[in-house]
Design a protein around this motif. Structure first.
Motif, PDB file in Angstrom:
ATOM      1  N   ARG A  53       0.831  -1.207   0.000  1.00 24.96           N
ATOM      2  CA  ARG A  53       0.000   0.000   0.000  1.00 24.96           C
ATOM      3  C   ARG A  53       0.869   1.262   0.000  1.00 24.96           C
ATOM      4  NH1 ARG A  53      -2.921  -2.631   4.301  1.00 24.96           N
ATOM      5  NH2 ARG A  53      -4.759  -3.729   3.516  1.00 24.96           N
ATOM      6  N   LEU A  56       2.195   1.837  -3.397  1.00 25.55           N
ATOM      7  CA  LEU A  56       1.184   2.435  -4.274  1.00 25.55           C
ATOM      8  C   LEU A  56       1.093   3.939  -4.040  1.00 25.55           C
ATOM      9  CD1 LEU A  56      -1.145   2.305  -6.292  1.00 25.55           C
ATOM     10  CD2 LEU A  56      -2.661   1.671  -4.394  1.00 25.55           C
ATOM     11  N   SER A  57       1.151   4.363  -2.779  1.00 30.61           N
ATOM     12  CA  SER A  57       1.124   5.803  -2.490  1.00 30.61           C
ATOM     13  C   SER A  57       2.326   6.500  -3.105  1.00 30.61           C
ATOM     14  CB  SER A  57       1.099   6.023  -0.973  1.00 30.61           C
ATOM     15  OG  SER A  57      -0.061   5.440  -0.389  1.00 30.61           O
ATOM     16  N   ARG A  60       1.680   6.838  -6.831  1.00 31.43           N
ATOM     17  CA  ARG A  60       0.705   7.896  -7.098  1.00 31.43           C
ATOM     18  C   ARG A  60       1.325   9.282  -6.962  1.00 31.43           C
ATOM     19  NH1 ARG A  60      -4.438   5.284  -3.788  1.00 31.43           N
ATOM     20  NH2 ARG A  60      -5.283   4.038  -5.529  1.00 31.43           N
ATOM     21  N   SER A 118      -0.545   8.093 -14.688  1.00 30.08           N
ATOM     22  CA  SER A 118      -1.842   7.582 -14.211  1.00 30.08           C
ATOM     23  C   SER A 118      -1.995   6.095 -14.497  1.00 30.08           C
ATOM     24  CB  SER A 118      -2.976   8.369 -14.868  1.00 30.08           C
ATOM     25  OG  SER A 118      -4.236   7.855 -14.487  1.00 30.08           O
ATOM     26  N   ALA A 121       0.126   4.071 -12.081  1.00 26.27           N
ATOM     27  CA  ALA A 121      -0.541   3.946 -10.779  1.00 26.27           C
ATOM     28  C   ALA A 121      -1.669   2.927 -10.838  1.00 26.27           C
ATOM     29  CB  ALA A 121      -1.067   5.305 -10.328  1.00 26.27           C
ATOM     30  N   ALA A 122      -2.396   2.903 -11.956  1.00 29.43           N
ATOM     31  CA  ALA A 122      -3.485   1.935 -12.086  1.00 29.43           C
ATOM     32  C   ALA A 122      -2.950   0.502 -12.117  1.00 29.43           C
ATOM     33  CB  ALA A 122      -4.298   2.228 -13.352  1.00 29.43           C
ATOM     34  N   THR A 124      -0.146  -0.525 -10.763  1.00 29.94           N
ATOM     35  CA  THR A 124       0.340  -0.820  -9.411  1.00 29.94           C
ATOM     36  C   THR A 124      -0.812  -1.140  -8.470  1.00 29.94           C
ATOM     37  OG1 THR A 124       2.194   0.691  -9.798  1.00 29.94           O
ATOM     38  CG2 THR A 124       1.771   0.032  -7.528  1.00 29.94           C
ATOM     39  N   GLU A 125      -1.916  -0.415  -8.614  1.00 33.49           N
ATOM     40  CA  GLU A 125      -3.084  -0.690  -7.772  1.00 33.49           C
ATOM     41  C   GLU A 125      -3.651  -2.073  -8.058  1.00 33.49           C
ATOM     42  OE1 GLU A 125      -7.362   1.338  -6.476  1.00 33.49           O
ATOM     43  OE2 GLU A 125      -6.154   2.220  -8.087  1.00 33.49           O
ATOM     44  N   SER A 126      -3.714  -2.462  -9.328  1.00 33.89           N
ATOM     45  CA  SER A 126      -4.193  -3.808  -9.668  1.00 33.89           C
ATOM     46  C   SER A 126      -3.249  -4.869  -9.131  1.00 33.89           C
ATOM     47  CB  SER A 126      -4.337  -3.943 -11.187  1.00 33.89           C
ATOM     48  OG  SER A 126      -5.357  -3.093 -11.680  1.00 33.89           O
ATOM     49  N   LEU A 128      -1.494  -4.540  -6.423  1.00 31.45           N
ATOM     50  CA  LEU A 128      -1.802  -4.580  -4.993  1.00 31.45           C
ATOM     51  C   LEU A 128      -3.037  -5.429  -4.739  1.00 31.45           C
ATOM     52  CD1 LEU A 128      -1.639  -3.646  -2.013  1.00 31.45           C
ATOM     53  CD2 LEU A 128      -2.887  -1.594  -2.710  1.00 31.45           C
ATOM     54  N   ASN A 129      -4.075  -5.247  -5.553  1.00 29.82           N
ATOM     55  CA  ASN A 129      -5.295  -6.048  -5.397  1.00 29.82           C
ATOM     56  C   ASN A 129      -5.019  -7.528  -5.629  1.00 29.82           C
ATOM     57  OD1 ASN A 129      -6.777  -3.718  -4.886  1.00 29.82           O
ATOM     58  ND2 ASN A 129      -7.328  -3.430  -7.033  1.00 29.82           N
TER      59      ASN A 129
END
Length: 421
Positions: A53, A56-57, A60, A118, A121-122, A124-126, A128-129
């Motif tokens: 997490r 991810l920050s 971003r 952007s 970041a997307a 990286t978020e996926s 993380l999920n």
């Protein structure tokens, strides 16, 4: 010395009730947690997920850098020469200048830079999920294994308690002369296996508890930690086609592959934009003695030899590679769902056979031969065989139920959804 020691003992005895009242009582064990509570705790406290997490920050934060425009440049210059001039006795005049310049980006570089940040970041978020999806699977598997270890310990304790009764009755029959010492010792030796099963089951429970608590970020597992749940296989109404549809809509690794394609396309547009020349516009004010001067300049690099051809070609291949990766990711999703579905179907069939037929039959055979042997109507070998068969069938039935739940968790993992009704 003796009298002084006596007084000390009296003082301690008088103060003991108050000291005992002040001493803290041991805290009661925590209430058993459910599967959902275990998942929520792991998602909140797992250190690896918390680290992801924070990463991810950090990713971003690069979006702020990508949004920034080019800063203007201010240049100030002043000089004073005190040497005498050649044709007169006066000094040279003082000189001052101020220059402001700014680079203007062409080809929408800022737009594609922002889009690339952007998309990164997307992705990286996926990712993380997807890491969270893997953690949830590990928690569910560890939770089910701990439930299985608890159930296996209950079976081992039940078998050991019941067999000890048999040993006690056999001892009475030995004392009464109904059986030989050899038969009694054979029965007594069989108890070692039941005791070993009990010790092994207890160890398996401790290890399963430690493995589950480790997913919570606990470095020293608590011996009083407990869980509650059932291993009874649930009824599912989901079809394989529905599972595939869910997976394609929710799988974070598949989403990351599609987002990586968008990122590659943004990088390609940015490479094309970097092939354009960026002009620099500058304005300058000068004062030399009593004279004032104002001027404007425009600087344009001539992209004759280097037009960013290499990056344009590289990013074009990266787009093709990412597009093929999306196809591969989609194929992997469907394959994962199909394999998990077949495993669940097989596990359910085995569980049904054990739960509806073999377990009850093995229990009846054991009870009948136990009663018959205790009354002297069957042989020792028949009774011991019945005990071994029941223990094996009982554990196999438990394992069949566990395999159903593990297959359910695997299918939930493959679809990235909770398929339990």
């Amino acid at each position: 010395m003796t009298q002084k020691f006596f007084y000390v003992l009296c003082a301690i005895s008088m103060a003991w009730p108050s000291l005992a009242a002040q001493s803290p009582s041991p805290s009661p064990p925590a209430a058993p947690i459910t599967l959902q509570q275990a998942v929520d705790r792991a998602v909140a406290d797992n250190p690896s997920l918390a680290s992801a997490r924070e990463h991810l920050s950090a990713v971003r934060a690069t979006m702020l850098t990508a949004e920034a425009r080019q800063n203007p440049t201010l240049t100030l210059l002043g000089q004073g020469v005190t040497l005498p001039e050649v044709n007169n006795n006066g000094g040279n005049p003082y000189y001052y200048s101020a220059n402001v310049s700014r680079l203007f980006e062409r080809g929408q570089k800022r737009k594609w830079r922002m889009e690339g940040a952007s998309d990164t970041a997307a992705v990286t978020e996926s990712q993380l999920n997807d890491q969270q999806r893997q953690l949830v699977l590990s928690v569910r598997q560890a939770f089910t294994n701990m439930l299985a270890a608890k159930a296996a310990l209950g079976i081992a304790e039940e078998n050991l308690t019941d067999y000890r009764k048999t040993v006690d009755l056999s001892k009475q029959r030995l004392d009464a002369g109904d059986i030989t010492r050899t038969d009694f010792e054979r029965i007594d030796l069989q108890q070692a296996q039941f005791e070993a099963d009990d010790d092994t089951a207890r160890l398996n429970l401790q290890q399963a508890s430690a493995q589950l608590q480790q997913l919570f970020g606990v470095d020293h597992p608590s011996p009083t930690f407990d869980i509650t749940g059932t291993l009874e296989p649930p009824q599912l109404t989901l079809t394989m086609a529905d599972a595939e549809t869910r997976a394609l809509a929710a799988r974070p690794d598949y989403q990351a592959a599609k987002q990586s394609l968008l990122l590659a396309q943004a990088n390609q547009h940015f490479a094309i934009a970097n092939g354009t020349a960026d002009p620099t516009l500058a304005s300058e004010y000068e004062r030399s003695g009593a004279d004032n001067t104002f001027g404007v300049s425009l600087s344009i690099p001539l992209r004759i030899f280097d037009r960013n051809q290499g990056e344009k070609e590289r990013t074009r291949y990266e787009v093709d590679s990412s597009r093929l990766a999306v196809v591969a990711a989609r194929t992997q999703v469907v394959s994962d769902v199909d394999q998990a579905w077949y495993a669940l179907d097989t596990a359910q069939q085995q569980a049904v056979r054990y739960n509806t037929h073999y377990l009850a039959e093995a229990g009846r055979v054991r009870d009948n031969l136990q009663f018959s042997y205790r009354n002297g109507n069957s042989t020792l070998l028949d009774y011991l065989d019945a005990l071994r068969d029941y223990r094996s069938i009982h554990l196999s039935s438990l394992n069949a139920n566990v395999q159903v739940w593990l297959a359910i968790h695997q299918l939930s993992y493959a679809t990235a959804t909770d398929i339990i009704p």
